[in-house]
Design an enzyme around this catalytic site. Structure first.
Site, PDB file in Angstrom:
ATOM      1  N   SER A  61       0.819  -1.210   0.000  1.00 53.59           N
ATOM      2  CA  SER A  61       0.000   0.000   0.000  1.00 53.59           C
ATOM      3  C   SER A  61       0.856   1.265   0.000  1.00 53.59           C
ATOM      4  O   SER A  61       1.649   1.494   0.916  1.00 53.59           O
ATOM      5  CB  SER A  61      -0.899  -0.014   1.236  1.00 53.59           C
ATOM      6  OG  SER A  61      -1.494   1.245   1.414  1.00 53.59           O
ATOM      7  N   ASN A  62       0.645   2.083  -1.019  1.00 51.71           N
ATOM      8  CA  ASN A  62       1.287   3.400  -1.053  1.00 51.71           C
ATOM      9  C   ASN A  62       0.656   4.323  -0.019  1.00 51.71           C
ATOM     10  O   ASN A  62       1.323   5.171   0.561  1.00 51.71           O
ATOM     11  CB  ASN A  62       1.115   4.031  -2.437  1.00 51.71           C
ATOM     12  CG  ASN A  62       1.743   3.196  -3.528  1.00 51.71           C
ATOM     13  OD1 ASN A  62       2.938   2.954  -3.505  1.00 51.71           O
ATOM     14  ND2 ASN A  62       0.928   2.731  -4.467  1.00 51.71           N
TER      15      ASN A  62
END
Ligand SMILES: *Cc1c(COP(=O)(O)O)cnc(C)c1O
Length: 329
Positions: free
Chosen positions: A74-75
């Site tokens: 997840s960014n």
């Protein structure tokens, strides 16, 4: 509503530049790029804009801890961890799947940025947030919950404000855009752009490329976007009509599934890297960019259109997906 009431986390405005070499290849249109991969927060990305408003709200509510959720790469979680480091907040990340043997890409950076990581197996979209919230409460913490992808009305304000920023850049260079392509996944960016378009009379048509074919917490992406847009319309007292069917989402490129790198994504990464020296991430921006390439190849846009690709970041995931890349070149 005060759009200036935010906690500064990034470098804005992000650059707006022309894709000169690519515009020669696709000579029917003029191509531009908005570089939100350069927002500056621990390798950048579109969550920085949302987090400026979310972290501000957490501080105003007197919270000392942030909990959010995402995929292992997840960014959003990586940028939340960085934001918490800046704002002196503790950060708890709720990630699906089992603990990997080796941390790589975004998860490595989240750990490095000081986040406490919880692995939640089959619960991949933040189903365990409430339980972690309760146990942190019992330990005396005062946690603030950021939903999956930072996509609620508070986070969406980042992209309302981004439209204002874009309009100023366009006015400054006497440019008018016809189409804006971008990756849409948890909906906050699309909702914010939709509201910003109404508020600041941006004429360009949004072409959101859907990334994840699955629902989040039993909700369709359209439902999430519709809910946020309606909240925003009330907040900003916008009187324009906006119906459920007005939500555009291009679902032609999500078939491989979320986080699965197909030859489409590799083709897009190769093209932009080798013509313009710009890196796309394999999960979001490469999929959306491939969508734009397909529109251009099929001549689905009128000749001489000014077309913007809104780069939303994701660079660290490249290093996690290196094996997929090597297999497909
Ligand atoms: C989260 C993310 C998106 C999608 O934005 P949403 O607001 O979740 O729809 C696009 N690109 C990248 C790189 C992202 O990290």
């Amino acid at each position: 509503m005060e759009l200036n009431n935010r906690f500064s986390l990034g470098f804005f405005p992000t650059p707006l530049t022309e894709l000169k070499n690519l515009s020669k290849i696709y000579s029917s249109c003029n191509l531009f790029i908005k570089r939100d991969d350069h927002t500056g927060l621990a390798s950048g990305g579109n969550k920085t804009r949302k987090l400026e408003y979310l972290i501000q709200e957490a501080i105003e509510q007197g919270c000392d801890t942030v909990i959010t959720a995402g995929a292992q790469q997840s960014n959003h979680c990586r940028q939340t961890a960085a934001a918490c480091a800046i704002a002196n907040l503790k950060c708890h990340l709720v990630l699906g799947g089992e603990k990997p043997e080796i941390y790589n890409g975004n998860i490595l950076l989240s750990e490095l940025l000081g986040a406490k990581i919880h692995f939640t197996g089959e619960n991949r979209k933040g189903e365990d947030i409430e339980q972690i919230y309760s146990s942190l409460k019992l330990q005396g913490a005062n946690p603030y919950i950021i939903p999956y992808g930072g996509s609620n009305i508070t986070g969406a304000l980042g992209y309302v404000n981004a439209v204002k920023e874009l309009q100023e850049q366009l006015t400054g260079r006497n440019l008018k855009l016809d189409y804006i392509f971008f990756a849409s996944s948890s909906g906050g960016m699309q909702a914010g752009l939709t509201l910003g378009k109404m508020l600041y009379d941006l004429e360009a048509e949004l072409i959101p490329i859907n990334i994840d074919k699955n629902e989040t917490a039993g909700q369709k992406l359209e439902e999430v976007i519709f809910g946020i847009v309606n909240q925003g319309k009330e907040m900003f007292q916008i009187n324009k009509a906006f119906d459920y069917i007005d939500i555009k989402l291009i679902k032609d490129y999500d078939k491989a599934g979320y986080g699965v790198v197909s030859s489409n994504e590799i083709e897009a990464m190769n093209l932009l890297a080798k013509t313009e020296g710009i890196l796309l991430d394999p999960v979001y921006t490469a999929r959306a960019f491939y969508g734009m390439m397909d529109y251009l190849n099929k001549r689905l846009l009128p000749e001489k259109s000014n077309v913007l690709f809104w780069h939303t970041g994701g660079l660290p995931a490249i290093f996690y997906y290196s094996a997929e890349y090597m297999m497909k070149i």
